[in-house]
Design an enzyme around this catalytic site. Sequence first.
Site, PDB file in Angstrom:
ATOM      1  N   CYS A  91      67.092  16.922  38.342  1.00  0.00           N
ATOM      2  CA  CYS A  91      66.447  15.622  38.554  1.00  0.00           C
ATOM      3  C   CYS A  91      66.696  15.134  39.969  1.00  0.00           C
ATOM      4  O   CYS A  91      67.686  15.508  40.608  1.00  0.00           O
ATOM      5  CB  CYS A  91      66.996  14.573  37.582  1.00  0.00           C
ATOM      6  SG  CYS A  91      66.878  15.021  35.838  1.00  0.00           S
TER       7      CYS A  91
ATOM      8  N   ARG B 119      64.785  24.040  36.117  1.00  0.00           N
ATOM      9  CA  ARG B 119      63.392  23.624  36.222  1.00  0.00           C
ATOM     10  C   ARG B 119      63.310  22.111  36.416  1.00  0.00           C
ATOM     11  O   ARG B 119      64.223  21.376  36.042  1.00  0.00           O
ATOM     12  CB  ARG B 119      62.590  24.051  34.992  1.00  0.00           C
ATOM     13  CG  ARG B 119      62.991  23.382  33.703  1.00  0.00           C
ATOM     14  CD  ARG B 119      62.209  23.955  32.525  1.00  0.00           C
ATOM     15  NE  ARG B 119      62.472  23.237  31.281  1.00  0.00           N
ATOM     16  CZ  ARG B 119      63.497  23.463  30.485  1.00  0.00           C
ATOM     17  NH1 ARG B 119      64.395  24.386  30.814  1.00  0.00           N
ATOM     18  NH2 ARG B 119      63.633  22.778  29.366  1.00  0.00           N
TER      19      ARG B 119
ATOM     20  N   CYS C 272      61.206  12.420  36.035  1.00  0.00           N
ATOM     21  CA  CYS C 272      61.225  11.972  37.442  1.00  0.00           C
ATOM     22  C   CYS C 272      60.387  12.861  38.358  1.00  0.00           C
ATOM     23  O   CYS C 272      60.101  12.488  39.489  1.00  0.00           O
ATOM     24  CB  CYS C 272      62.657  11.894  37.961  1.00  0.00           C
ATOM     25  SG  CYS C 272      63.503  13.490  38.075  1.00  0.00           S
TER      26      CYS C 272
ATOM     27  N   CYS D 232      62.575  18.205  36.199  1.00  0.00           N
ATOM     28  CA  CYS D 232      62.519  17.210  35.130  1.00  0.00           C
ATOM     29  C   CYS D 232      61.088  16.696  34.970  1.00  0.00           C
ATOM     30  O   CYS D 232      60.395  16.428  35.961  1.00  0.00           O
ATOM     31  CB  CYS D 232      63.460  16.054  35.474  1.00  0.00           C
ATOM     32  SG  CYS D 232      63.358  14.637  34.362  1.00  0.00           S
TER      33      CYS D 232
ATOM     34  N   THR E 190      70.890  21.725  29.679  1.00  0.00           N
ATOM     35  CA  THR E 190      69.447  21.643  29.458  1.00  0.00           C
ATOM     36  C   THR E 190      68.646  22.533  30.400  1.00  0.00           C
ATOM     37  O   THR E 190      67.471  22.814  30.143  1.00  0.00           O
ATOM     38  CB  THR E 190      68.941  20.198  29.634  1.00  0.00           C
ATOM     39  OG1 THR E 190      69.159  19.780  30.993  1.00  0.00           O
ATOM     40  CG2 THR E 190      69.669  19.258  28.690  1.00  0.00           C
TER      41      THR E 190
ATOM     42  N   CYS F 150      66.779   9.098  38.415  1.00  0.00           N
ATOM     43  CA  CYS F 150      66.205   9.466  37.113  1.00  0.00           C
ATOM     44  C   CYS F 150      67.004   8.781  35.995  1.00  0.00           C
ATOM     45  O   CYS F 150      68.218   8.607  36.097  1.00  0.00           O
ATOM     46  CB  CYS F 150      66.221  10.975  36.932  1.00  0.00           C
ATOM     47  SG  CYS F 150      65.405  11.517  35.399  1.00  0.00           S
TER      48      CYS F 150
ATOM     49  N   ASP G 120      56.418   3.979  80.517  1.00  0.00           N
ATOM     50  CA  ASP G 120      55.271   3.610  79.690  1.00  0.00           C
ATOM     51  C   ASP G 120      54.354   2.749  80.527  1.00  0.00           C
ATOM     52  O   ASP G 120      54.633   1.581  80.754  1.00  0.00           O
ATOM     53  CB  ASP G 120      55.724   2.865  78.436  1.00  0.00           C
ATOM     54  CG  ASP G 120      54.577   2.671  77.449  1.00  0.00           C
ATOM     55  OD1 ASP G 120      53.471   3.158  77.749  1.00  0.00           O
ATOM     56  OD2 ASP G 120      54.802   2.049  76.410  1.00  0.00           O
TER      57      ASP G 120
END
Length: 456
Positions: free
Chosen positions: A14, A42, A47, A44, A10, A18, A417
């Site tokens: 992700c 690229r 998500c 998703c 695809t 996801c 401190d």
Amino acid sequence: MTIYSAVVTTGIYCRPGCGSKPLAENVRTFEHPAAAEAHGYRACLRCRPYRVAGPIAADVPELLCRAVQLIVAGALDSGTEAALGARLAVSPRHLRRLFTQHLGVTPDQLARSRRAHFARRLLDDTDLAVADVAFASGFGSVRQFNRDMRLVFQASPVELRSRRRRADRLVADGGLVMRLPFAPPLHWPALLGFLAERAVPGVESVREGVYRRTISLDGEAGLLEVLRGGADHLLLRAHLPFWEGLIHVVERVGRIFGVDADIAPAEAALARDPLVGPLIAARPGLRVPGAWGAFEIAVDAVLRQYAARARAREQMAALVEAAGQPVPGLDHGLTHLFPSAETLAAADLKGVGLPKDTADTLRALALAAARDDTLLDGGSPLADFVHGMSAVPGVTEDTAQRTALRLGYDDAFPTVDRTGGATRGEPGAEAGATLRPWRAFAATHLAVARVPVPTA
């Protein structure tokens, strides 16, 4: 460590969790979203990994961590990889090899990805004009902006804005509102309490669950407000004189609250420590608070070197009132910008009621910071930072460690401190040795819980 999954069939990557379930043989993994983008994948649309900054693994070389910090601060917005390498005392070739080996991207690719991701968030969350988004995100031109957005998201900025969801747009009553995403949990009450106790009078305030502070952008005043927005994000409302370079304002605010920090390794490593482990269990998600300005934190550390916290706070208020630029018209106790190193170096510090030793050390620090802008930039190894700051006349090693903790050094460990005039330990070379390399994380839990610091 966060692992991003990319699906070969695809061309989409992700973040963990996801809902997509591709076949295992079609999945490639990457340790950083920029690496997935560099290989042509690229983000998703379900998500939306661009909405959460990809954390850097805890086991990468320190040099790489410092390089990433400088990139986040804008070193490559107009600079080059060669200049970045020179700042880190390494060759550009070695720097690229280090980035490719551990992150899967070059320094330039990482910088481009961060700018593009920030711009995508602005396109989703705000109604800023596309040109304003470009310059707010650190791009040098609209042309570069359009080119890089197509490279990263395979769509133009106008197309990306048209795809935003109805719930994305944040409606604000004045100012520009943005989400600051983080990986849950985040212990907001403890973090806010830490900042409230150390707030600079006139410059910072914490009231009714909201952190506010004044900032200076090229000499002009701005106001920032941060509050809890949801289980996985804070909300930043920014009132600024201009939007150019907004990405760096948001990055600096994010560092104050540690929104990009991956604290899982530190929590896991210290969970069984007899002293720190119960504190982590009581306050899961507490981050090491960062700082808006390094000089501001260093001044506070010097004042606390000589005085109890309450007295140091009074002295800080006097410094701000005497040397800070007034900002009229604000409420919540905000009245001034914090003075610069150059301003304090020329100020009459004894005239504002500082004891001679305190005034002399503070002036020496201001002069050193004004002359050398790398003294407090956090770009050097911890040992070098501590050595450089403690070389300033009057500044102790523990004061340098206190400053380093707020500047993001994981192993910084202040052991003194002063509260009410009493000390909770004395500094030692091996103090808290069993807590390495997460001593800053441990020290934060100890400070919030008011537990005495272990010594050598």
